[in-house]
Design an enzyme around this catalytic site. Structure first.
Site, PDB file in Angstrom:
ATOM      1  N   PRO A  18       0.845  -1.198   0.000  1.00 52.73           N
ATOM      2  CA  PRO A  18       0.000   0.000   0.000  1.00 52.73           C
ATOM      3  C   PRO A  18       0.875   1.241   0.000  1.00 52.73           C
ATOM      4  CG  PRO A  18       0.072  -0.986   2.198  1.00 52.73           C
ATOM      5  CD  PRO A  18       0.809  -1.917   1.289  1.00 52.73           C
ATOM      6  N   MET A  19       0.569   2.194  -0.876  1.00 51.80           N
ATOM      7  CA  MET A  19       1.322   3.460  -0.921  1.00 51.80           C
ATOM      8  C   MET A  19       0.327   4.612  -1.009  1.00 51.80           C
ATOM      9  SD  MET A  19       4.490   2.485  -3.474  1.00 51.80           S
ATOM     10  CE  MET A  19       3.565   1.466  -4.612  1.00 51.80           C
ATOM     11  N   ALA A  20       0.428   5.533  -0.057  1.00 50.51           N
ATOM     12  CA  ALA A  20      -0.502   6.666   0.007  1.00 50.51           C
ATOM     13  C   ALA A  20      -0.422   7.486  -1.272  1.00 50.51           C
ATOM     14  CB  ALA A  20      -0.187   7.539   1.213  1.00 50.51           C
ATOM     15  N   CYS A 103       3.058   3.012   9.439  1.00 53.85           N
ATOM     16  CA  CYS A 103       3.184   4.339   8.837  1.00 53.85           C
ATOM     17  C   CYS A 103       4.002   5.256   9.752  1.00 53.85           C
ATOM     18  CB  CYS A 103       1.817   4.959   8.579  1.00 53.85           C
ATOM     19  SG  CYS A 103       1.975   6.595   7.820  1.00 53.85           S
ATOM     20  N   LYS A 142       0.428  -4.949   8.723  1.00 51.15           N
ATOM     21  CA  LYS A 142       1.688  -4.489   8.134  1.00 51.15           C
ATOM     22  C   LYS A 142       2.390  -3.608   9.161  1.00 51.15           C
ATOM     23  CE  LYS A 142       3.969  -2.665   4.068  1.00 51.15           C
ATOM     24  NZ  LYS A 142       4.694  -1.445   4.373  1.00 51.15           N
ATOM     25  N   ASN A 203       9.282  -7.015   3.127  1.00 47.74           N
ATOM     26  CA  ASN A 203       9.168  -5.742   2.419  1.00 47.74           C
ATOM     27  C   ASN A 203      10.384  -4.869   2.750  1.00 47.74           C
ATOM     28  OD1 ASN A 203       7.196  -2.788   2.996  1.00 47.74           O
ATOM     29  ND2 ASN A 203       7.892  -3.498   1.025  1.00 47.74           N
ATOM     30  N   GLY A 204      10.852  -4.124   1.733  1.00 51.10           N
ATOM     31  CA  GLY A 204      11.949  -3.183   1.958  1.00 51.10           C
ATOM     32  C   GLY A 204      13.158  -3.509   1.109  1.00 51.10           C
ATOM     33  N   ASP A 205      13.532  -2.582   0.226  1.00 55.91           N
ATOM     34  CA  ASP A 205      14.705  -2.726  -0.649  1.00 55.91           C
ATOM     35  C   ASP A 205      14.592  -3.891  -1.634  1.00 55.91           C
ATOM     36  OD1 ASP A 205      15.715  -0.574   0.664  1.00 55.91           O
ATOM     37  OD2 ASP A 205      17.297  -1.642   1.737  1.00 55.91           O
ATOM     38  N   ARG A 228       7.975   1.046  -3.732  1.00 57.02           N
ATOM     39  CA  ARG A 228       8.420   2.143  -4.598  1.00 57.02           C
ATOM     40  C   ARG A 228       8.968   1.657  -5.940  1.00 57.02           C
ATOM     41  NH1 ARG A 228      12.219   5.236  -0.530  1.00 57.02           N
ATOM     42  NH2 ARG A 228      12.391   3.148   0.340  1.00 57.02           N
TER      43      ARG A 228
END
Length: 335
Positions: A18-20, A103, A142, A203-205, A228
């Site tokens: 999820p990305m705002a 968040c 998450k 999640n991450g990188d 991203r």
């Protein structure tokens, strides 16, 4: 490889985070078309749901092409969070309800929500158990590894969520203090993966198909969550899914393919939100689609100043035309 969150079958191990301001229905459909196994709606405020805020309710629109999909909620009190979860459970087409405990932004943390919970595994257990007791749909959580380097309760928080009835858990390998800077700590993610019995999304990188395979093989995650890296680059989803299945890397998209998908994304946003809002929201995505394409700097600026779908389409077409002429010239010179 398919797996399950509760009773929901997820067809493969590639999940879009999820990305705002990004993972609205228009973008989620594109991600599905490029092979995402699961997509997650941008986070939604429990109070926005409680007050029946029109913008908030519109954010929970789910297109039939998106399934399986998850709606993420955040909130600071158990009463409001439970009410929001019940609303998503009973009034939306979501397959899964996700609770945001990661968040890092101040305006969310100040309301006692998001990453604030990372400081107290008891609060994690309490909030998740209230939600899982109140809804029929599977609930996921998450979170991040911790608040800062001195307060990392990743394993404790993850086990608290599992004990409270979460059907799966996703963790971003950064602390709240790191925001999106520095490196994700995959060693901590591995500790969490080893401790959990429920499915774990790392999640991450994760920027390449090779990163995704490492997340599954080295960290031991059941699925990989990409954020991203997917913006303006949904091909990464197809490339990752193909690489996990075959070990082969698909070619990079051509500038023409990138712009064709950008135009599709723009069109879907306009259909979803209207010409003015849709085209203005697309400005934030247009630069990602042009990233890495030579001679695109002026086009990025022009798109950022354009109003309306047609004006943006014209700018894209003009860029493609110039690109084709430039390529033809270079081809002639090379001969």
């Amino acid at each position: 490889m398919e797996w399950k969150i509760g009773n929901v079958v997820i067809p493969n191990q590639v999940v879009v985070a999820p990305m705002a301001g990004v993972t609205n229905s228009a973008f989620r459909i594109i991600c599905k078309e490029f092979g995402a196994g699961l997509v997650v709606c941008e986070m939604i405020s429990d109070r926005g749901i409680m007050y029946k805020n029109k913008k908030t309710l519109d954010m929970m629109f789910v297109d039939p092409k998106e399934h399986p999909m998850s709606i993420q909620i955040f909130g600071g009190t158990k009463e409001t969070l439970v009410e929001a979860a019940k609303f998503v459970d009973q009034n939306t087409a979501a397959d899964i309800i996700d609770i945001n405990m990661g968040c890092p932004v101040n305006k969310v943390v100040k309301t006692d929500a998001g990453a604030r919970w990372l400081l107290d595994p008891k609060k994690v257990y309490e909030m998740v158990s209230y939600v899982t007791d109140a809804v029929k749909k599977p609930v996921t959580v998450k979170m991040r590894t911790g608040w800062d380097e001195e307060h990392i309760y990743a394993v404790e928080n993850a086990l608290a969520a599992q004990k409270a009835g979460a059907s799966a858990l996703a963790m971003h390998g950064r602390t709240r203090k790191q925001m999106y800077m520095g490196h994700a700590n995959w060693d901590i993610l591995k500790q969490v993966a080893d401790a959990l019995d429920i499915p774990f999304m790392g999640n991450g990188d994760v920027k390449t198909p090779q990163d995704a395979k490492k997340m599954l093989d080295v960290v031991g995650a059941d699925a990989v969550m990409m954020g991203r890296a997917v913006e303006g680059n949904p091909w990464i989803l197809k490339q990752t899914q193909h690489y996990l299945q075959t070990g082969q890397l698909l070619p990079e998209p051509t500038p023409e393919q990138k712009i064709m998908t950008a135009k599709e994304h723009l069109h879907r946003l306009v259909e979803l939100k209207g010409d003015y809002i849709g085209s203005h929201e697309f400005r934030g995505q247009s630069g990602y689609y042009l990233k890495g394409i030579p001679h695109s700097a002026r086009t990025k600026v022009a798109l950022n100043n354009a109003d309306g779908e047609q004006a943006m389409l014209d700018i894209f077409d003009e860029f493609l035309e110039k690109n084709a002429k430039r390529n033809a010239r270079e081809h002639r010179v090379a001969q």
